[in-house]
Design a protein around this motif. Structure first.
Motif, PDB file in Angstrom:
ATOM      1  N   ARG A 189       0.843  -1.196   0.000  1.00 43.50           N
ATOM      2  CA  ARG A 189       0.000   0.000   0.000  1.00 43.50           C
ATOM      3  C   ARG A 189       0.879   1.247   0.000  1.00 43.50           C
ATOM      4  N   SER A 190       0.509   2.214  -0.829  1.00 39.17           N
ATOM      5  CA  SER A 190       1.311   3.416  -0.980  1.00 39.17           C
ATOM      6  C   SER A 190       1.416   4.176   0.332  1.00 39.17           C
ATOM      7  N   ALA A 249      -2.783   9.778  -1.541  1.00 40.71           N
ATOM      8  CA  ALA A 249      -2.993  10.267  -2.901  1.00 40.71           C
ATOM      9  C   ALA A 249      -1.663  10.813  -3.417  1.00 40.71           C
ATOM     10  N   PRO A 250      -0.870  10.000  -4.122  1.00 38.10           N
ATOM     11  CA  PRO A 250       0.435  10.456  -4.625  1.00 38.10           C
ATOM     12  C   PRO A 250       0.314  11.728  -5.452  1.00 38.10           C
ATOM     13  N   THR A 272       0.839   4.445  -9.773  1.00 41.56           N
ATOM     14  CA  THR A 272       1.181   5.693 -10.448  1.00 41.56           C
ATOM     15  C   THR A 272       2.555   5.604 -11.105  1.00 41.56           C
ATOM     16  N   TYR A 273       2.711   6.409 -12.156  1.00 40.91           N
ATOM     17  CA  TYR A 273       3.987   6.486 -12.872  1.00 40.91           C
ATOM     18  C   TYR A 273       4.259   7.933 -13.209  1.00 40.91           C
ATOM     19  N   GLN A 274       5.426   8.425 -12.812  1.00 38.71           N
ATOM     20  CA  GLN A 274       5.829   9.793 -13.117  1.00 38.71           C
ATOM     21  C   GLN A 274       6.568   9.774 -14.457  1.00 38.71           C
ATOM     22  N   ALA A 275       5.904  10.266 -15.496  1.00 39.18           N
ATOM     23  CA  ALA A 275       6.425  10.152 -16.859  1.00 39.18           C
ATOM     24  C   ALA A 275       6.957  11.485 -17.360  1.00 39.18           C
ATOM     25  N   ASN A 320      -7.182   1.049  -4.478  1.00 36.12           N
ATOM     26  CA  ASN A 320      -6.233   1.647  -3.530  1.00 36.12           C
ATOM     27  C   ASN A 320      -4.867   1.779  -4.191  1.00 36.12           C
ATOM     28  N   PHE A 321      -4.167   2.854  -3.860  1.00 37.16           N
ATOM     29  CA  PHE A 321      -2.828   3.058  -4.396  1.00 37.16           C
ATOM     30  C   PHE A 321      -1.852   2.057  -3.780  1.00 37.16           C
TER      31      PHE A 321
END
Length: 201
Positions: free
Chosen positions: A27-28, A32-33, A79-82, A152-153
């Motif tokens: 779990r992140s 909320a990233p 999530t992915y930071q692109a 869920n993240f």
């Protein structure tokens, strides 16, 4: 008595689904990233319970260089930071499938990791969620709000990269096989499987 049994089976069912979450994801730490400055954030979400026992992993395979994003189990989102610009994303389960994206910095984009049940197999597709109320999958729909609540993240655990290394050869084989199909898809088919800059929020 009947009501008690219904509740009991529902609890057991949810426990089984929780057990389907990969041990290589946790779990992140952030509920909320947030986007990294100068990046676009892509959220891969899998709200569907169908094919729950089958794991699906996602990658940024732009220019043929696979970046392992994570394992998206039922009821989770990753999530992915692109970097801004064009990307080719891939999902792998019993198959491999692809989705184009053109991303703007400072925006968040959403993608459905959607199972398609076949004979004894769960195959997966990546479906862009558009910022257009007329689109089949869109950010303004009641379904999107429900998908947000139903997921869920999660993020990669310390063992995730070891998992990828152990499965890299099989992933590469599926990628090469299904890339041939992707390359023969029509322009119209690929357009349906493309995140556009304006789909970000």
């Amino acid at each position: 008595m009947k009501r008690v049994l219904v509740v009991l089976f529902a609890v057991i069912g949810m426990a089984l689904l929780d057990n389907c979450v990969s041990k290589d994801m946790v779990r992140s730490s952030a509920a909320a990233p947030q986007r990294v400055p100068g990046k676009a954030m892509v959220v891969f979400m899998r709200p569907f319970r169908m094919g729950g026992a089958i794991q699906s992993s996602v990658y940024d395979t732009t220019n043929g260089n696979n970046v392992f994003i994570g394992i998206v189990s039922s009821g989770t989102k990753v999530t992915y930071q692109a970097d801004p610009g064009t990307h080719l994303f891939m999902v792998v389960g019993k198959n491999a499938d692809f989705m184009n994206a053109s991303l703007d910095a400072g925006k968040t984009y959403y993608v459905l990791v959607s199972p398609r049940m076949g004979m004894w197999k769960a195959r997966f597709s990546l479906l862009p969620i558009h910022n257009d109320a007329s689109a089949k999958y869109n950010l303004k729909s009641p379904e999107f709000s429900q998908w947000q609540r139903d997921t869920n993240f999660v993020e990669k655990s310390g063992s995730a990269n070891a998992w990828y290394s152990a499965h890299a050869a099989d992933i590469a084989t599926k990628q090469a096989d299904y890339m041939q199909r992707w390359n023969t898809a029509s322009a119209e088919q690929k357009a349906e499987l493309t995140l556009r800059p304006e789909d970000g929020i």
